[in-house]
Motif scaffolding. Structure first.
Motif, PDB file in Angstrom:
ATOM      1  N   GLN A  15       0.851  -1.268   0.063  1.00 51.00           N
ATOM      2  CA  GLN A  15      -0.099  -0.135   0.016  1.00 51.00           C
ATOM      3  C   GLN A  15       0.978   1.204   0.110  1.00 51.00           C
ATOM      4  O   GLN A  15       0.603   2.124  -0.559  1.00 51.00           O
ATOM      5  CB  GLN A  15      -0.913  -0.016   1.163  1.00 51.00           C
ATOM      6  CG  GLN A  15      -1.320   1.319   1.899  1.00 51.00           C
ATOM      7  CD  GLN A  15      -2.030   2.412   1.108  1.00 51.00           C
ATOM      8  OE1 GLN A  15      -2.476   1.846  -0.054  1.00 51.00           O
ATOM      9  NE2 GLN A  15      -1.906   3.612   1.343  1.00 51.00           N
ATOM     10  N   SER A  16       1.895   1.045   0.741  1.00 51.85           N
ATOM     11  CA  SER A  16       2.948   2.423   0.742  1.00 51.85           C
ATOM     12  C   SER A  16       3.557   2.533  -0.424  1.00 51.85           C
ATOM     13  O   SER A  16       3.587   3.903  -0.945  1.00 51.85           O
ATOM     14  CB  SER A  16       3.850   2.190   1.955  1.00 51.85           C
ATOM     15  OG  SER A  16       4.955   3.119   1.806  1.00 51.85           O
ATOM     16  N   GLN A  19       0.796   4.019  -3.003  1.00 54.10           N
ATOM     17  CA  GLN A  19       0.422   5.340  -2.647  1.00 54.10           C
ATOM     18  C   GLN A  19       1.706   6.448  -3.190  1.00 54.10           C
ATOM     19  O   GLN A  19       1.445   7.322  -3.741  1.00 54.10           O
ATOM     20  CB  GLN A  19       0.303   5.401  -1.176  1.00 54.10           C
ATOM     21  CG  GLN A  19      -0.047   6.895  -0.664  1.00 54.10           C
ATOM     22  CD  GLN A  19      -0.432   7.014   0.693  1.00 54.10           C
ATOM     23  OE1 GLN A  19      -1.370   6.246   1.191  1.00 54.10           O
ATOM     24  NE2 GLN A  19       0.157   8.063   1.378  1.00 54.10           N
ATOM     25  N   ARG A  38      -3.251  -0.904  -5.133  1.00 51.01           N
ATOM     26  CA  ARG A  38      -3.765  -0.277  -3.907  1.00 51.01           C
ATOM     27  C   ARG A  38      -5.131  -1.096  -3.629  1.00 51.01           C
ATOM     28  O   ARG A  38      -5.407  -1.276  -2.097  1.00 51.01           O
ATOM     29  CB  ARG A  38      -3.777   1.290  -3.884  1.00 51.01           C
ATOM     30  CG  ARG A  38      -4.412   1.922  -2.600  1.00 51.01           C
ATOM     31  CD  ARG A  38      -4.379   3.198  -2.854  1.00 51.01           C
ATOM     32  NE  ARG A  38      -3.665   4.165  -1.794  1.00 51.01           N
ATOM     33  CZ  ARG A  38      -3.937   5.271  -1.535  1.00 51.01           C
ATOM     34  NH1 ARG A  38      -4.759   6.079  -2.523  1.00 51.01           N
ATOM     35  NH2 ARG A  38      -3.493   5.956  -0.616  1.00 51.01           N
ATOM     36  N   CYS A  61      -6.602   3.541   2.176  1.00 50.90           N
ATOM     37  CA  CYS A  61      -6.576   4.064   0.950  1.00 50.90           C
ATOM     38  C   CYS A  61      -6.872   5.371   0.817  1.00 50.90           C
ATOM     39  O   CYS A  61      -7.101   5.981  -0.313  1.00 50.90           O
ATOM     40  CB  CYS A  61      -7.023   3.304  -0.118  1.00 50.90           C
ATOM     41  SG  CYS A  61      -6.636   1.490   0.259  1.00 50.90           S
ATOM     42  N   ASP A  63      -5.173   8.255   2.092  1.00 56.89           N
ATOM     43  CA  ASP A  63      -4.169   9.505   2.282  1.00 56.89           C
ATOM     44  C   ASP A  63      -3.606   9.678   0.790  1.00 56.89           C
ATOM     45  O   ASP A  63      -3.673   8.729  -0.230  1.00 56.89           O
ATOM     46  CB  ASP A  63      -2.770   9.142   2.897  1.00 56.89           C
ATOM     47  CG  ASP A  63      -3.524   9.136   4.551  1.00 56.89           C
ATOM     48  OD1 ASP A  63      -4.454   9.568   4.866  1.00 56.89           O
ATOM     49  OD2 ASP A  63      -2.877   8.679   5.190  1.00 56.89           O
ATOM     50  N   VAL A  64      -2.665  10.854   0.702  1.00 54.44           N
ATOM     51  CA  VAL A  64      -2.116  10.954  -0.774  1.00 54.44           C
ATOM     52  C   VAL A  64      -0.583  11.199  -0.441  1.00 54.44           C
ATOM     53  O   VAL A  64      -0.301  11.758   0.750  1.00 54.44           O
ATOM     54  CB  VAL A  64      -2.482  12.179  -1.629  1.00 54.44           C
ATOM     55  CG1 VAL A  64      -4.055  11.670  -2.041  1.00 54.44           C
ATOM     56  CG2 VAL A  64      -2.662  13.394  -0.796  1.00 54.44           C
ATOM     57  N   GLN A  67       3.726   8.066   2.294  1.00 57.22           N
ATOM     58  CA  GLN A  67       2.996   7.544   3.380  1.00 57.22           C
ATOM     59  C   GLN A  67       3.770   7.602   4.812  1.00 57.22           C
ATOM     60  O   GLN A  67       4.838   7.319   4.909  1.00 57.22           O
ATOM     61  CB  GLN A  67       2.546   6.035   3.251  1.00 57.22           C
ATOM     62  CG  GLN A  67       1.467   5.533   4.393  1.00 57.22           C
ATOM     63  CD  GLN A  67       0.984   4.255   4.059  1.00 57.22           C
ATOM     64  OE1 GLN A  67       1.654   3.577   3.475  1.00 57.22           O
ATOM     65  NE2 GLN A  67      -0.311   4.045   4.226  1.00 57.22           N
TER      66      GLN A  67
END
Length: 206
Positions: A15-16, A19, A38, A61, A63-64, A67
């Motif tokens: 995920q990191s 992102q 993601r 999921c 955040d933008v 990370q």
């Protein structure tokens, strides 16, 4: 980390990476791939944790940019050698606190959270500890959390009815009620007692 939780560590790392890729990449095909990665990580977490997919996406999921951990503050306040805990709506007890909002400092957030949950006005005295949540609390979350425990002093106020808590009380270390373990463990409460009794406490950190 337990072998059964290794999948979560992989999902968090994927995920990191996804992102960061969504933030820095300009190629539309790469953006599409990162978005799919993601989505897969959210599906993994939802499948293994029995958490609704949409809730996972909101937490995991949303955040933008690059990370970083979320910040959680917890206040330790004492009276006659006992610690203040707020009664959660679900029946458990915790140190007052919560996520740090983007428009306030850590200290300002601590003051705000105690006011909201306990109705009390406080003064922050010192930092007790800065901890990596997953080293101290269960269950493991699908995102990293930095927990900041602060010793505070009550200077006024009174409890006001709210949607998060139903009241507060003071407890000795040997009479702790059922704790919200995902927010604060018995060991963390004990750490706060030790800090309160020490005149030269040095903040702990992971």
């Amino acid at each position: 980390m337990d072998k059964n939780e290794k999948w979560l560590q992989w999902a968090v790392e994927l995920q990191s990476l996804a992102q960061a890729g969504l933030f820095y990449s300009k190629d539309p095909f790469d953006l599409e791939r990162y978005e799919r990665i993601r989505e897969i990580t959210a599906e993994m977490v939802s499948y293994h944790s029995d958490t609704p997919l949409e809730k996972v996406k909101d937490l995991f999921c949303g955040d933008v940019g690059y990370q970083t951990p979320k910040i959680d503050t917890r206040a330790a306040m004492f009276k006659d050698g006992k610690i203040l805990l707020v009664h959660e709506a679900n029946g458990t007890w915790s140190l007052p606190g919560g996520w740090v909002d983007v428009n306030v400092s850590v200290e300002e957030n601590m003051i705000k959270e105690v006011k909201e949950e306990a109705g009390l006005d406080i003064k922050v005295k010192r930092i007790i500890a800065v901890q990596d949540r997953e080293k101290h609390n269960l269950p493991i979350y699908a995102y990293k959390v930095c927990k900041i425990f602060m010793q505070c002093e009550v200077i006024g106020g009174e409890f006001v009815s709210n949607i998060e808590t139903t009241g507060f009380d003071y407890f000795g270390m040997d009479e702790l009620p059922c704790l919200a373990e995902e927010k604060n463990s018995r060991e963390q409460i004990e750490m706060c007692f030790k800090a309160m009794r020490s005149e030269s406490w040095e903040a702990l950190y992971d």
